[in-house]
Write an enzyme that holds these catalytic residues in place. Structure first.
Site, mmCIF file in Angstrom:
data_model
loop_
_atom_site.group_PDB
_atom_site.id
_atom_site.type_symbol
_atom_site.label_atom_id
_atom_site.label_comp_id
_atom_site.label_asym_id
_atom_site.label_seq_id
_atom_site.Cartn_x
_atom_site.Cartn_y
_atom_site.Cartn_z
ATOM 1 C CG MET A 53 -11.472 -2.830 5.469
ATOM 2 S SD MET A 53 -9.930 -2.487 4.598
ATOM 3 C CE MET A 53 -9.001 -1.571 5.845
ATOM 4 C CG MET A 84 -8.435 7.092 2.514
ATOM 5 S SD MET A 84 -7.613 7.131 4.107
ATOM 6 C CE MET A 84 -6.631 5.636 4.000
ATOM 7 C CG HIS A 142 -3.878 -1.580 -1.422
ATOM 8 N ND1 HIS A 142 -4.980 -2.380 -1.654
ATOM 9 C CD2 HIS A 142 -4.239 -0.741 -0.423
ATOM 10 C CE1 HIS A 142 -5.957 -2.058 -0.833
ATOM 11 N NE2 HIS A 142 -5.534 -1.048 -0.066
ATOM 12 C CB SER A 166 -0.899 0.025 1.235
ATOM 13 O OG SER A 166 -1.470 1.315 1.375
ATOM 14 C CG HIS A 168 -9.205 0.018 -0.142
ATOM 15 N ND1 HIS A 168 -8.574 -0.154 1.076
ATOM 16 C CD2 HIS A 168 -10.546 -0.060 0.118
ATOM 17 C CE1 HIS A 168 -9.485 -0.332 2.021
ATOM 18 N NE2 HIS A 168 -10.684 -0.273 1.463
ATOM 19 C CG MET A 199 -11.298 3.066 2.324
ATOM 20 S SD MET A 199 -9.742 3.078 3.237
ATOM 21 C CE MET A 199 -8.618 3.221 1.863
ATOM 22 C CG ASP A 244 -6.090 -2.781 3.478
ATOM 23 O OD1 ASP A 244 -5.001 -2.507 4.016
ATOM 24 O OD2 ASP A 244 -6.744 -1.979 2.788
ATOM 25 C CG ASP A 282 -5.162 2.452 0.943
ATOM 26 O OD1 ASP A 282 -6.101 1.641 0.919
ATOM 27 O OD2 ASP A 282 -4.004 2.158 1.306
HETATM 28 C C1 DX5 Z 1 -6.068 1.632 5.751
HETATM 29 C C2 DX5 Z 1 -5.693 1.279 4.352
HETATM 30 C C3 DX5 Z 1 -4.568 0.339 4.247
HETATM 31 C C4 DX5 Z 1 -3.267 0.808 4.857
HETATM 32 C C5 DX5 Z 1 -2.644 -0.410 5.495
HETATM 33 O O1 DX5 Z 1 -7.325 2.161 5.780
HETATM 34 O O2 DX5 Z 1 -6.799 0.700 3.665
HETATM 35 O O3 DX5 Z 1 -4.359 -0.091 2.901
HETATM 36 O O4 DX5 Z 1 -2.358 1.365 3.963
HETATM 37 O O5 DX5 Z 1 -1.519 -0.021 6.191
HETATM 38 P P1 DX5 Z 1 -0.745 -1.017 7.169
HETATM 39 O O6 DX5 Z 1 -0.345 -2.211 6.336
HETATM 40 O O7 DX5 Z 1 0.399 -0.208 7.637
HETATM 41 O O8 DX5 Z 1 -1.703 -1.407 8.265
HETATM 42 ZN ZN ZN Z 2 -6.397 -0.236 1.703
#
Ligand code: DX5
Ligand code: ZN
Length: 218
Positions: free
Chosen positions: A136, A36, A32, A7, A65, A67, A174, A34
């Site tokens: 998650m 948000m 990956h 990620s 991903h 969110m 994740d 993310d």
């Molecule tokens: C959190 C993200 C993850 C995040 C995971 O909401 O969806 O993808 O980057 O980070 P680690 O592996 O450090 O928990």
């Molecule tokens: Zn993620």
């Protein structure tokens, strides 16, 4: 097959293109990303234009991903930006069926995710319409959190239901995945592992990915 999806939330986002080049060379299977929105989760990252900018850095699949609330509004944008998998949250979609159809129509693989407090069974009616379930293992929003052990039986429930229905479902996890727990998480039936801080936080990322992969395959 075990796949590791680092990620970039834990990468240097000012150098996202270079970080994608480097993590490809380090042996990642997917990247990956993310997204948000500061509403579905209490954090903000980046959107489709940033993903488009990083796209030429690698041929690895972009595992995006989302969110964000009502992601159906942006599916075409993320597809055009180069997403290979688009994962939406079941909690963020007022019409999940239409959202899945929109992703499919855009020619992108479909993922649907559940937050820690959403039961695995919420995904059961959708399993034959999706390519990947994302469980998650932390509350979404931030990297570097500790894995919530209570989420793991949901992986086994999804794997059992997929097997019962004869579906070759990918199950991604994740949040809080590290070398010390990835073998335990894999034993529940997950096959794609997101890893942020446990890859980008390490000085030798190739070694970090290799260690994760070896521990997951045991
Ligand atoms: C959190 C993200 C993850 C995040 C995971 O909401 O969806 O993808 O980057 O980070 P680690 O592996 O450090 O928990
Ligand atoms: Zn993620």
């Amino acid at each position: 097959m075990i796949q590791i999806s680092p990620s970039v939330l834990s990468a240097d986002l000012a150098k996202l293109y270079d970080e994608c080049v480097a993590i490809d060379a380090a042996g990642a299977d997917l990247i990956h990303l993310d997204v948000m929105d500061g509403a579905f989760v209490p954090n903000l990252t980046f959107g489709a234009p940033v993903i488009k900018g990083a796209r030429p850095a690698t041929k690895l699949p972009f595992d995006v991903h989302l969110m964000i609330n009502e992601p159906i509004r942006y599916i075409a944008d993320f597809a055009k930006a180069g997403a290979d998998i688009l994962t939406v949250h079941i909690e963020a979609c007022s019409d999940l069926g239409a959202t899945i159809d929109a992703i499919r129509a855009a020619g992108v693989r479909v993922g649907v995710s559940v937050k820690p407090n959403t039961p695995a069974e919420a995904l059961f009616p959708w399993l034959d319409k999706i390519d990947m379930a994302l469980v998650m293992t932390v509350e979404p929003g931030f990297g570097g959190q500790g894995l919530i052990e209570e989420t793991l039986p949901k992986i086994a429930a999804l794997r059992a239901e997929a097997d019962r229905c004869g579906l070759a479902l990918d199950i991604e996890v994740d949040g809080g995945i590290k070398a010390e727990n990835i073998g335990h998480v894999a034993s529940f039936g997950a096959n794609i592992f997101v890893a942020g801080s446990s890859v980008f936080g390490k000085p030798d990322r190739a070694a970090a990915i290799a260690t994760l992969r070896a521990a997951a395959e045991q």
